[in-house]
Design a protein around this motif. Structure first.
Motif, PDB file in Angstrom:
ATOM      1  N   ALA A  59       0.829  -1.207   0.000  1.00  0.00           N
ATOM      2  CA  ALA A  59       0.000   0.000   0.000  1.00  0.00           C
ATOM      3  C   ALA A  59       0.862   1.255   0.000  1.00  0.00           C
ATOM      4  O   ALA A  59       0.557   2.225  -0.706  1.00  0.00           O
ATOM      5  CB  ALA A  59      -0.938  -0.010   1.209  1.00  0.00           C
ATOM      6  N   CYS A  60       1.937   1.239   0.775  1.00  0.00           N
ATOM      7  CA  CYS A  60       2.845   2.402   0.814  1.00  0.00           C
ATOM      8  C   CYS A  60       3.485   2.634  -0.547  1.00  0.00           C
ATOM      9  O   CYS A  60       3.634   3.771  -0.991  1.00  0.00           O
ATOM     10  CB  CYS A  60       3.910   2.216   1.878  1.00  0.00           C
ATOM     11  N   ALA A  61       3.880   1.555  -1.189  1.00  0.00           N
ATOM     12  CA  ALA A  61       4.484   1.689  -2.514  1.00  0.00           C
ATOM     13  C   ALA A  61       3.465   2.251  -3.506  1.00  0.00           C
ATOM     14  O   ALA A  61       3.794   3.119  -4.311  1.00  0.00           O
ATOM     15  CB  ALA A  61       5.012   0.345  -2.993  1.00  0.00           C
ATOM     16  N   ALA A  62       2.230   1.766  -3.419  1.00  0.00           N
ATOM     17  CA  ALA A  62       1.189   2.237  -4.335  1.00  0.00           C
ATOM     18  C   ALA A  62       0.830   3.696  -4.054  1.00  0.00           C
ATOM     19  O   ALA A  62       0.448   4.432  -4.962  1.00  0.00           O
ATOM     20  CB  ALA A  62      -0.046   1.360  -4.219  1.00  0.00           C
ATOM     21  N   GLY A 122      10.001   3.338  -3.032  1.00  0.00           N
ATOM     22  CA  GLY A 122      10.403   3.568  -4.412  1.00  0.00           C
ATOM     23  C   GLY A 122      11.011   2.350  -5.079  1.00  0.00           C
ATOM     24  O   GLY A 122      11.309   2.385  -6.260  1.00  0.00           O
ATOM     25  N   GLY A 123      11.194   1.284  -4.325  1.00  0.00           N
ATOM     26  CA  GLY A 123      11.842   0.100  -4.876  1.00  0.00           C
ATOM     27  C   GLY A 123      10.889  -0.783  -5.650  1.00  0.00           C
ATOM     28  O   GLY A 123       9.686  -0.546  -5.723  1.00  0.00           O
ATOM     29  N   SER A 124      11.459  -1.814  -6.199  1.00  0.00           N
ATOM     30  CA  SER A 124      10.675  -2.786  -6.945  1.00  0.00           C
ATOM     31  C   SER A 124       9.954  -3.727  -5.978  1.00  0.00           C
ATOM     32  O   SER A 124      10.218  -3.723  -4.769  1.00  0.00           O
ATOM     33  CB  SER A 124      11.598  -3.614  -7.845  1.00  0.00           C
ATOM     34  N   MET A 125       9.076  -4.549  -6.508  1.00  0.00           N
ATOM     35  CA  MET A 125       8.384  -5.532  -5.690  1.00  0.00           C
ATOM     36  C   MET A 125       9.399  -6.471  -5.034  1.00  0.00           C
ATOM     37  O   MET A 125       9.260  -6.839  -3.872  1.00  0.00           O
ATOM     38  CB  MET A 125       7.391  -6.334  -6.542  1.00  0.00           C
ATOM     39  N   ALA A 126      10.443  -6.808  -5.753  1.00  0.00           N
ATOM     40  CA  ALA A 126      11.489  -7.673  -5.199  1.00  0.00           C
ATOM     41  C   ALA A 126      12.207  -6.986  -4.043  1.00  0.00           C
ATOM     42  O   ALA A 126      12.505  -7.619  -3.031  1.00  0.00           O
ATOM     43  CB  ALA A 126      12.483  -8.075  -6.287  1.00  0.00           C
ATOM     44  N   ALA A 129       9.988  -7.146  -1.029  1.00  0.00           N
ATOM     45  CA  ALA A 129      10.005  -8.493  -0.446  1.00  0.00           C
ATOM     46  C   ALA A 129      11.296  -8.720   0.335  1.00  0.00           C
ATOM     47  O   ALA A 129      11.278  -9.318   1.417  1.00  0.00           O
ATOM     48  CB  ALA A 129       9.839  -9.550  -1.541  1.00  0.00           C
ATOM     49  N   ARG A 130      12.407  -8.220  -0.194  1.00  0.00           N
ATOM     50  CA  ARG A 130      13.685  -8.341   0.518  1.00  0.00           C
ATOM     51  C   ARG A 130      13.652  -7.555   1.822  1.00  0.00           C
ATOM     52  O   ARG A 130      14.224  -7.974   2.820  1.00  0.00           O
ATOM     53  CB  ARG A 130      14.837  -7.850  -0.368  1.00  0.00           C
ATOM     54  N   TRP A 131      12.977  -6.414   1.854  1.00  0.00           N
ATOM     55  CA  TRP A 131      12.834  -5.621   3.078  1.00  0.00           C
ATOM     56  C   TRP A 131      12.055  -6.418   4.120  1.00  0.00           C
ATOM     57  O   TRP A 131      12.425  -6.456   5.286  1.00  0.00           O
ATOM     58  CB  TRP A 131      12.112  -4.302   2.765  1.00  0.00           C
ATOM     59  N   HIS A 132      11.013  -7.043   3.692  1.00  0.00           N
ATOM     60  CA  HIS A 132      10.102  -7.744   4.603  1.00  0.00           C
ATOM     61  C   HIS A 132      10.795  -8.884   5.347  1.00  0.00           C
ATOM     62  O   HIS A 132      10.585  -9.074   6.549  1.00  0.00           O
ATOM     63  CB  HIS A 132       8.894  -8.270   3.809  1.00  0.00           C
TER      64      HIS A 132
END
Length: 148
Positions: A59-62, A122-126, A129-132
């Protein structure tokens, strides 16, 4: 909506952005409360917390444009009843996870707010996921010993 109607509802840009931020916070609160209902139905607290954070990251990315506009216009400090609702629901998830022994005893809702402040919007979906993955290691008892 016509421009005149827009200005009657939102006299300034800050009012418009504050409304968008408030709507975003409402969605976050709804997600947290839904996780709490699933907990009531027998779901695992740590899994619900992890899934909740994953949804917040997306949601934050969107909504990164809304977040940037809010910061620019000074509307990002919106405190609402919705954020309070989210905090109550998250506290329930944390407490349940602590009771299960899955979440470290010193984890608080304030810690989750700190984590969310580091979301790579601002990052990609990948990248998200790496952050998570490492972020979820922090609150769990599996990642670190209990403090003395």
């Amino acid at each position: 909506m016509a421009v005149g109607t827009l200005y009657r509802h939102f006299p300034t840009k800050t009012d418009l952005v504050a409304s968008a931020v408030a709507a975003s916070i409402e969605r976050v609160a709804d997600e947290a409360e839904a996780a709490g209902r699933r907990l009531d139905d027998g779901a695992n607290a740590l899994e619900e917390l992890s899934a909740y954070l994953a949804r917040v990251v997306d949601a934050c990315a969107a909504n990164q444009a809304v977040k940037a506009a809010a910061q620019t216009l000074g509307a990002d400090g919106v405190r609402s009843g919705a954020l309070d609702r989210a905090d109550v629901a998250l506290a329930r998830l944390i407490e349940a996870g602590q009771a299960d022994g899955d979440i470290h005893p010193d984890v608080t809702v304030a810690d989750l707010h700190l984590l969310c402040g580091s979301i790579p919007t601002g990052g990609s979906m990948a990248d998200r996921a790496r952050w998570h993955t490492p972020v979820m290691a922090g609150p769990t008892t599996r990642a670190r010993p209990a403090s003395a």
